[in-house]
Design a protein around this motif. Structure first.
Motif, PDB file in Angstrom:
ATOM      1  N   VAL A   1       0.235  -1.435   0.231  1.00 16.06           N
ATOM      2  CA  VAL A   1       0.019   0.117   0.119  1.00 16.06           C
ATOM      3  C   VAL A   1       1.175   1.171   0.595  1.00 16.06           C
ATOM      4  O   VAL A   1       0.604   2.356   0.092  1.00 16.06           O
ATOM      5  CB  VAL A   1      -0.896  -0.275   1.420  1.00 16.06           C
ATOM      6  CG1 VAL A   1      -1.784  -1.235   1.269  1.00 16.06           C
ATOM      7  CG2 VAL A   1      -0.217  -0.097   2.406  1.00 16.06           C
ATOM      8  N   ARG A   2       2.046   0.956  -0.663  1.00 16.44           N
ATOM      9  CA  ARG A   2       3.149   2.124  -0.332  1.00 16.44           C
ATOM     10  C   ARG A   2       2.728   3.444  -1.388  1.00 16.44           C
ATOM     11  O   ARG A   2       2.598   4.359  -1.168  1.00 16.44           O
ATOM     12  CB  ARG A   2       3.769   2.011  -1.200  1.00 16.44           C
ATOM     13  CG  ARG A   2       5.330   1.433  -0.290  1.00 16.44           C
ATOM     14  CD  ARG A   2       6.332   0.753  -1.051  1.00 16.44           C
ATOM     15  NE  ARG A   2       7.469   0.166   0.919  1.00 16.44           N
ATOM     16  CZ  ARG A   2       7.643  -1.320   0.633  1.00 16.44           C
ATOM     17  NH1 ARG A   2       6.912  -2.246  -0.274  1.00 16.44           N
ATOM     18  NH2 ARG A   2       7.906  -2.042   2.074  1.00 16.44           N
ATOM     19  N   ALA A   3       1.567   3.450  -2.986  1.00 22.65           N
ATOM     20  CA  ALA A   3       0.605   4.175  -2.960  1.00 22.65           C
ATOM     21  C   ALA A   3       0.256   4.797  -2.481  1.00 22.65           C
ATOM     22  O   ALA A   3      -0.672   6.574  -3.002  1.00 22.65           O
ATOM     23  CB  ALA A   3       0.329   3.457  -4.476  1.00 22.65           C
ATOM     24  N   PHE A   4      -0.447   4.537  -0.896  1.00 24.42           N
ATOM     25  CA  PHE A   4      -1.403   5.232  -0.333  1.00 24.42           C
ATOM     26  C   PHE A   4      -0.784   5.807   1.010  1.00 24.42           C
ATOM     27  O   PHE A   4      -1.046   7.508   0.987  1.00 24.42           O
ATOM     28  CB  PHE A   4      -2.657   4.042   0.182  1.00 24.42           C
ATOM     29  CG  PHE A   4      -3.296   3.668  -1.257  1.00 24.42           C
ATOM     30  CD1 PHE A   4      -4.002   4.291  -1.270  1.00 24.42           C
ATOM     31  CD2 PHE A   4      -2.665   2.436  -1.454  1.00 24.42           C
ATOM     32  CE1 PHE A   4      -5.300   3.719  -2.719  1.00 24.42           C
ATOM     33  CE2 PHE A   4      -3.732   1.947  -3.206  1.00 24.42           C
ATOM     34  CZ  PHE A   4      -4.788   2.327  -3.190  1.00 24.42           C
ATOM     35  N   ARG A   5       0.554   5.022   1.476  1.00 27.05           N
ATOM     36  CA  ARG A   5       0.907   5.787   2.732  1.00 27.05           C
ATOM     37  C   ARG A   5       2.234   6.442   2.534  1.00 27.05           C
ATOM     38  O   ARG A   5       2.322   7.295   3.840  1.00 27.05           O
ATOM     39  CB  ARG A   5       0.988   4.534   3.883  1.00 27.05           C
ATOM     40  CG  ARG A   5       2.367   3.193   3.451  1.00 27.05           C
ATOM     41  CD  ARG A   5       2.072   2.378   3.939  1.00 27.05           C
ATOM     42  NE  ARG A   5       3.525   1.397   4.234  1.00 27.05           N
ATOM     43  CZ  ARG A   5       4.958   1.472   4.382  1.00 27.05           C
ATOM     44  NH1 ARG A   5       4.757   2.559   4.909  1.00 27.05           N
ATOM     45  NH2 ARG A   5       5.744   0.415   4.178  1.00 27.05           N
ATOM     46  N   LEU A   6       2.869   6.952   1.621  1.00 24.55           N
ATOM     47  CA  LEU A   6       4.035   7.033   1.309  1.00 24.55           C
ATOM     48  C   LEU A   6       3.936   8.272   0.555  1.00 24.55           C
ATOM     49  O   LEU A   6       2.582   8.398   0.292  1.00 24.55           O
ATOM     50  CB  LEU A   6       4.838   6.217   0.335  1.00 24.55           C
ATOM     51  CG  LEU A   6       5.702   4.885   1.745  1.00 24.55           C
ATOM     52  CD1 LEU A   6       6.910   4.906   0.221  1.00 24.55           C
ATOM     53  CD2 LEU A   6       6.053   5.357   2.619  1.00 24.55           C
ATOM     54  N   GLU A   7       4.768   9.511   0.833  1.00 19.62           N
ATOM     55  CA  GLU A   7       4.622  10.785   0.092  1.00 19.62           C
ATOM     56  C   GLU A   7       5.419  10.456  -1.127  1.00 19.62           C
ATOM     57  O   GLU A   7       6.599   9.700  -1.619  1.00 19.62           O
ATOM     58  CB  GLU A   7       5.266  11.909   1.027  1.00 19.62           C
ATOM     59  CG  GLU A   7       3.944  11.826   2.030  1.00 19.62           C
ATOM     60  CD  GLU A   7       5.362  12.597   2.692  1.00 19.62           C
ATOM     61  OE1 GLU A   7       6.358  13.637   2.401  1.00 19.62           O
ATOM     62  OE2 GLU A   7       5.024  13.094   4.434  1.00 19.62           O
ATOM     63  N   TRP A   8       4.805  11.283  -2.094  1.00 13.73           N
ATOM     64  CA  TRP A   8       5.150  11.048  -3.784  1.00 13.73           C
ATOM     65  C   TRP A   8       5.169  12.294  -4.229  1.00 13.73           C
ATOM     66  O   TRP A   8       4.075  12.963  -3.985  1.00 13.73           O
ATOM     67  CB  TRP A   8       4.876  10.045  -4.695  1.00 13.73           C
ATOM     68  CG  TRP A   8       4.179   8.827  -3.926  1.00 13.73           C
ATOM     69  CD1 TRP A   8       3.665   8.223  -3.128  1.00 13.73           C
ATOM     70  CD2 TRP A   8       5.054   7.772  -4.134  1.00 13.73           C
ATOM     71  NE1 TRP A   8       3.846   6.585  -3.333  1.00 13.73           N
ATOM     72  CE2 TRP A   8       5.058   6.469  -3.303  1.00 13.73           C
ATOM     73  CE3 TRP A   8       6.043   7.978  -4.875  1.00 13.73           C
ATOM     74  CZ2 TRP A   8       5.472   5.342  -3.677  1.00 13.73           C
ATOM     75  CZ3 TRP A   8       6.822   6.100  -4.934  1.00 13.73           C
ATOM     76  CH2 TRP A   8       6.639   5.120  -4.331  1.00 13.73           C
ATOM     77  N   ALA A   9       6.241  12.403  -4.859  1.00 18.92           N
ATOM     78  CA  ALA A   9       5.815  13.694  -5.984  1.00 18.92           C
ATOM     79  C   ALA A   9       4.417  13.755  -6.678  1.00 18.92           C
ATOM     80  O   ALA A   9       5.173  13.374  -7.409  1.00 18.92           O
ATOM     81  CB  ALA A   9       7.010  14.072  -6.765  1.00 18.92           C
ATOM     82  N   MET A  10       4.123  14.924  -7.257  1.00 15.36           N
ATOM     83  CA  MET A  10       2.654  14.997  -7.689  1.00 15.36           C
ATOM     84  C   MET A  10       2.514  14.184  -9.505  1.00 15.36           C
ATOM     85  O   MET A  10       1.383  14.222  -9.240  1.00 15.36           O
ATOM     86  CB  MET A  10       2.688  16.519  -7.867  1.00 15.36           C
ATOM     87  CG  MET A  10       1.680  17.289  -6.910  1.00 15.36           C
ATOM     88  SD  MET A  10       1.447  19.042  -6.978  1.00 15.36           S
ATOM     89  CE  MET A  10       0.050  18.204  -7.657  1.00 15.36           C
ATOM     90  N   ASP A  11       3.996  14.303  -9.944  1.00 19.60           N
ATOM     91  CA  ASP A  11       3.887  13.897 -11.141  1.00 19.60           C
ATOM     92  C   ASP A  11       4.094  12.795 -11.163  1.00 19.60           C
ATOM     93  O   ASP A  11       4.625  12.295 -12.088  1.00 19.60           O
ATOM     94  CB  ASP A  11       5.095  14.655 -12.001  1.00 19.60           C
ATOM     95  CG  ASP A  11       5.780  14.604 -11.533  1.00 19.60           C
ATOM     96  OD1 ASP A  11       6.314  14.435 -10.557  1.00 19.60           O
ATOM     97  OD2 ASP A  11       7.112  15.561 -12.528  1.00 19.60           O
ATOM     98  N   THR A  12       4.528  11.544 -10.028  1.00 20.58           N
ATOM     99  CA  THR A  12       4.818  10.539 -10.002  1.00 20.58           C
ATOM    100  C   THR A  12       3.918   9.818 -10.457  1.00 20.58           C
ATOM    101  O   THR A  12       2.232   9.971 -10.466  1.00 20.58           O
ATOM    102  CB  THR A  12       5.208   9.483  -8.939  1.00 20.58           C
ATOM    103  OG1 THR A  12       6.213  10.241  -8.217  1.00 20.58           O
ATOM    104  CG2 THR A  12       5.321   8.388  -8.720  1.00 20.58           C
ATOM    105  N   VAL A  13       4.294   9.002 -11.935  1.00 19.81           N
ATOM    106  CA  VAL A  13       3.339   7.296 -11.726  1.00 19.81           C
ATOM    107  C   VAL A  13       3.621   6.287 -11.066  1.00 19.81           C
ATOM    108  O   VAL A  13       4.885   5.798 -11.220  1.00 19.81           O
ATOM    109  CB  VAL A  13       2.650   7.552 -13.398  1.00 19.81           C
ATOM    110  CG1 VAL A  13       2.391   6.497 -14.028  1.00 19.81           C
ATOM    111  CG2 VAL A  13       2.926   9.227 -13.809  1.00 19.81           C
ATOM    112  N   LEU A  14       2.450   5.317 -10.691  1.00 14.32           N
ATOM    113  CA  LEU A  14       2.635   3.776 -10.160  1.00 14.32           C
ATOM    114  C   LEU A  14       2.057   3.446 -10.352  1.00 14.32           C
ATOM    115  O   LEU A  14       0.969   2.883 -10.600  1.00 14.32           O
ATOM    116  CB  LEU A  14       3.075   4.557  -8.682  1.00 14.32           C
ATOM    117  CG  LEU A  14       3.676   3.581  -7.881  1.00 14.32           C
ATOM    118  CD1 LEU A  14       4.664   3.310  -6.244  1.00 14.32           C
ATOM    119  CD2 LEU A  14       2.670   1.896  -7.138  1.00 14.32           C
TER     120      LEU A  14
END
Length: 306
Positions: free
Chosen positions: A109-122
């Protein structure tokens, strides 16, 4: 027993191991000295309703003093690798990488719980029923990823390059790849094909991180007995040994990527834990060293991102 054409959902075969990992992440989250927080792990486990894992996430089994520690090195390895890969992604974001691929995502669930740059695609790759389960739980509860998350339903033993490209993957952009707790669940030949695909799809500046768990024969009968006893105490019927492909004929990941010009670094899981203040008994540390935590980087600065 495994076959090269078997499939699974979240409660059967390999899928059930993802459920167990989520339960253990929930257990770690409950600890007063937790090394990470996963607010979604318990939600996913509760949605399945397997009584043993539900008892664990509800705290009806004391994670610090009850049955769960009998997992021994396995439980400590799960905590170590979670911390290690969380840090890996944070460093990838800081390095400017905006494309992420999680192979065998399971209940990650890292797509939900970690902080990402706004333009990241996972991109999350896994069996279709596993991806469908996770999506249904989050949809039901109105929980959304903090990143552009794209599901790719695929059997990783048969390749994934075409499906990944069809989902919008850009091979000209640096990528952060992750294969966490995956390699022992695919044959040695499939592992090699997976590495080749990663290398071919990776622009300069890309990174890959992975685990390779020790062969059960190296893990010791005592640890295997403790693990089985813990599962029995929780009422969980899961024969881990029958789900794993042998290590025989399997390339060492660090050597494989280094031989192709990548810069590879091997990390001791016990060091990951001790550096964060978690005491690791010597006997457990010896077992943890039989597992591989690895990060490798493809030389070059890559192409300017989107």
């Amino acid at each position: 027993m495994r076959t090269d054409s078997d499939g699974w959902d979240i409660v059967n075969s390999v899928g059930a191991t993802a459920l167990g990992v989520a339960a253990l992440r929930a257990g770690e989250t409950r600890r007063s000295d937790a090394l990470f927080r996963d607010p979604y792990a318990a939600l996913l486990v509760e949605a399945v309703g397997v009584p043993g894992w539900t008892r664990l996430v509800r705290g009806q089994v004391d994670f610090e003093t009850g049955a769960a520690p009998s997992l021994g090195p396995l439980g400590d390895m799960l905590v170590a690798r979670t911390c290690y890969f969380d840090a890996y992604f944070a460093m990838a974001v800081n390095a400017g990488i905006r494309q992420v691929v999680i192979l065998g995502a399971g209940l990650d669930v890292r797509a939900f719980r970690l902080e990402w740059a706004m333009d990241t695609v996972l991109f999350e790759l896994d069996q279709p029923k596993v991806l469908e389960f996770k999506a249904s739980v989050f949809d039901e509860h109105g929980i959304f990823a903090s990143v552009d998350r794209r599901e790719v339903a695929v059997d990783l033993r048969r390749g994934f390059s075409n499906e990944l490209r069809d989902s919008g993957f850009d091979p000209t952009q640096p990528t952060a790849w992750l294969a966490e707790g995956l390699l022992r669940y695919v044959p040695a030949g499939a592992q090699n094909r997976m590495f080749i695909a990663i290398a071919e799809l990776s622009a300069p500046g890309s990174q890959v991180a992975l685990t390779l768990e020790a062969d059960p024969a190296q893990d010791g009968e005592h640890n295997e007995e403790m693990r089985d006893r813990m599962l029995a105490e929780l009422g969980i019927s899961l024969d881990m040994g029958s789900l794993l492909y042998p290590n025989e004929g399997r390339s060492d990941p660090v050597d494989w990527f280094r031989s192709r010009g990548w810069t590879g670094i091997r990390t001791d899981p016990s060091t990951v834990l001790s550096s964060r203040g978690r005491k690791v008994p010597p006997a457990v540390a010896d077992q943890l060293r039989k597992n591989i935590l690895m990060t490798a980087t493809k030389p070059g600065e890559g192409v300017s991102r989107r």
